[in-house]
Each structure stands twice: as C-alpha cells, then as structure tokens.
Design a protein around this motif. Structure first.
Motif, PDB file in Angstrom:
ATOM      1  N   ARG A   9       0.839  -1.205   0.000  1.00 51.06           N
ATOM      2  CA  ARG A   9       0.000   0.000   0.000  1.00 51.06           C
ATOM      3  C   ARG A   9       0.878   1.261   0.000  1.00 51.06           C
ATOM      4  NH1 ARG A   9      -5.507  -0.400   2.009  1.00 51.06           N
ATOM      5  NH2 ARG A   9      -6.428   1.654   1.963  1.00 51.06           N
ATOM      6  N   GLN A  10       1.874   1.257   0.869  1.00 55.54           N
ATOM      7  CA  GLN A  10       2.803   2.394   0.913  1.00 55.54           C
ATOM      8  C   GLN A  10       3.635   2.463  -0.369  1.00 55.54           C
ATOM      9  OE1 GLN A  10       5.090   2.137   4.558  1.00 55.54           O
ATOM     10  NE2 GLN A  10       3.224   2.197   5.798  1.00 55.54           N
ATOM     11  N   ARG A  11       3.939   1.285  -0.936  1.00 59.61           N
ATOM     12  CA  ARG A  11       4.717   1.253  -2.174  1.00 59.61           C
ATOM     13  C   ARG A  11       3.922   1.896  -3.312  1.00 59.61           C
ATOM     14  NH1 ARG A  11       5.481  -4.333  -4.271  1.00 59.61           N
ATOM     15  NH2 ARG A  11       5.873  -4.724  -2.071  1.00 59.61           N
ATOM     16  N   LEU A  12       2.633   1.570  -3.401  1.00 63.16           N
ATOM     17  CA  LEU A  12       1.787   2.175  -4.440  1.00 63.16           C
ATOM     18  C   LEU A  12       1.743   3.695  -4.273  1.00 63.16           C
ATOM     19  CD1 LEU A  12      -0.188   1.752  -6.849  1.00 63.16           C
ATOM     20  CD2 LEU A  12      -2.036   1.649  -5.156  1.00 63.16           C
ATOM     21  N   GLU A  13       1.569   4.129  -3.045  1.00 63.31           N
ATOM     22  CA  GLU A  13       1.534   5.582  -2.802  1.00 63.31           C
ATOM     23  C   GLU A  13       2.852   6.243  -3.184  1.00 63.31           C
ATOM     24  OE1 GLU A  13       0.073   6.832   1.024  1.00 63.31           O
ATOM     25  OE2 GLU A  13      -1.813   5.764   0.685  1.00 63.31           O
TER      26      GLU A  13
END
Lengths: 204, 204
Positions: free
Chosen positions: A88-92
């Motif tokens: 999730r943080q990677r996508l952001e």
C-alpha cells in the motif's frame, strides 16, 4: 573518418544534460520530425558542428534523451519505491514520486511518452523494455495488494494502464502557476487513484 | 481564381468521412507535420487535384477531421449522457460511451487529442472551446454527485482531468485482439474510475 564521439550515456556532464533538456523542449514544441539540428544547436548556444561533438544524429539525440529520462524515472521513482515492503505504501510512493517527476516541467520526461516513434526499431525496443519493467513493477504491487486482500476486484493490467493514464496526462494540463500546487495535485491524484484500486471500505 | 469548395462540414457524405478517417490514420502514423497531401491522396484513391476538391489545405483537412471527431463525441457521448438526470448513472454513461468511442479504432478520435498543435490558432481555439464544454459537463456531473453526498472528498477539476487521462490513454494500449474485449476493458475502467470518485462505502 569520423572523430570518436563521447559516449552518450557514461559520465554525463551538466552540459550534456542541459543539451538533453533544451533539445527535449524543442522536440516537445515542434515535434521530433519537424525539428532541425540547427534549431537545437541555436537553443544550446552551439554551432551545428559543436552539437555534433556531443551527438551523432538527431535520432541518437532522441535516444540519449530517452535514456536520460528513463534513468531519472528509475532513480527517482522505481528504485526508492522498491525499498518499500508494504504494498500500500509502495503504491503511494510510486504515484507520488512519478507525479513529482511529471510536474517538475522537464520535457525529457514528457517526450519519453510522446516521441517514442521517432526512435529506430532497435532503440525503441530498448526503451520499451525498460518501460515494461516499470509496468510489471506496478502491476506486481497491485497483485501484492490483492494477495493481501486490499485490492478491489479489478483487473491489474487495466488498473496499471489506468493509473499510467492518470499520471501521464498530468503534464498536459498541470500549470505551475495554476490554483493548485504540484503537491496538492499529486495528493489529490494519489487519493483518487488509490480510491479506485484499494478496498478502503474494509479499512473503515 | 479558385473553384468553389464543398463546405467541409455541411452534409458530409460517406466519401468525405472515409477521407477524414483514412487521413486521420496517416496523421496518426506519421504525425501531422511529416504527412504530405500526396500520401493522403494516394491512401484515399484520389489524385492530389481530386483531394483538393474536397479540402483546401492540409490544415483545413485536420480542422475538418477534428470537427467530425468532436461531432462524434457530442453525438455519441455528451448528448445521450445529458439526458440522464441521476448524476451517478450519468457519470457511468460518460465513461462507458467515451470508452467505446476510444476503443473502436477511429483515429480521427485519437488525433483529436494528439495533433491539436497542427491547427491554426483560430481553429485550435474553436476545438478547445468545444472540448471545454465537455470538460465542464463532466465536472458539473461530479459537482452534482458532491451535492448529493455521493462524491469522495476530491477536487473536481483534478478528478475530471484524471478521468480524462484514464480514458484518453485507452487507444494507446488497448488491442482489439488482446485478452480482454473492449466491453470488458470499459467495464473495468468504469469500476476503477467510479471507485476513485464515488463514496461507495456509504452505499454498503
């Protein structure tokens, strides 16, 4: 006999990068086909012969610009995002960092999308292969989100292309002197794109 | 003295539209600047003189193609969607109908986005004004959703551009012979785009 050329990609000086960025601006304004080497030389304060010291042909120049743009994409977006384990943080991170790259006004980044047809088939394939690595990285991030139960029921190929559409459209409409700052726009786009992909309801 | 020309936009015959579509394919492949009137004439089985019976100049041809493409957008997307009172259904109608237009392979629709710089300033303004009407229509639909409590907290200008990015990127990657049909892709895109904009959680 031709004099040996400086390698286009190794140890690029500020001067070389300045030439890439200014040339990219002219390609962007006039289109690759319509641009003459003379007009590029004039824009970077070189004679045509001087410009040919840096670069062998107009097509080589385009290819060098695209390699430079891909390096920026890899250094500024892909590599730092790969360090992030949480999908999730990677996508952001991907959306935010790519958004920043696209709104900073560097036309080398813009013509990476719009002028790929100007390359020779061999060079085009090299750039497309590098773009493909990025595509796969984003899609794998979405697959990781799916495995984690965080992805809405979407096809990850279509979702990746949709995200790229939203991002790559940015330079076409974003104005640095507009009502929203680039950080505000990027925050909005992150919210919209994540909202379309992530299972936010499950979180609430 | 020039012979009188057929009006480019009134009572367009199948033949005229055939010329627009084929010319758009060539502009799309070669770029507007690099395309010669001779190559267009050859593609539509006309002599160059014969082509000039239909159209006054290459720039006029581009303008006529863009007017034809705007008319298709207005007839196929905007007008039927305007009939829908419910803003949620209206948004879905816009995405679905525009998605269909963009995946049907008509390059007149594609160059409407990519070759606008080829127009004279006066013509460019006319096309941009018509595009602006569409932009406002989509943004007003999002504002109606907000008034109805159905919109996530997003800036409607950024959201409209993001949606256009997702849609206008479609012709760049969609392949009719790919694993997903155009209807499947459009359904996915509608789900992703609505998910990014609508308060789906409130519904659940």
């Amino acid at each position: 006999m031709k004099t040996p050329k400086k390698p286009a990609l190794a140890a690029e000086s500020d001067r070389t990068i300045d030439i890439y960025v200014k040339a990219a601006e002219i390609f962007h304004e006039q289109g690759f086909d319509a641009t003459s080497m003379s007009s590029i030389a004039a824009a970077v304060d070189l004679t045509k012969a001087g410009l040919y010291y840096y670069i062998e042909s107009k097509e080589d120049l385009l290819f060098a610009i695209m390699n430079y743009a891909m390096e920026r994409l890899e250094t500024m977006v892909i590599e730092p995002s790969r360090q992030i384990a949480d999908p999730r943080q990677r996508l952001e991170s991907i959306i935010t960092r790519h958004g920043r790259l696209l709104t900073e006004g560097n036309k080398a980044i813009t013509i990476l999308t719009d002028e790929i047809e100007g390359l020779k088939p061999k060079h085009r394939k090299e750039i497309l292969d590098r773009k493909r690595v990025y595509f796969d990285f984003v899609r794998e991030t979405l697959e990781a989100l799916r495995a984690d139960g965080q992805l809405r029921p979407v096809n990850t190929t279509v979702a990746t292309f949709s995200l790229f559409g939203t991002l790559l459209w940015l330079p076409r409409w974003f104005r640095p002197d507009g009502p929203l700052s680039s950080e505000q726009v990027i925050e909005e786009i992150t919210r919209i794109a994540s909202g379309g992909l992530l299972n936010n309801c499950a979180k609430n």
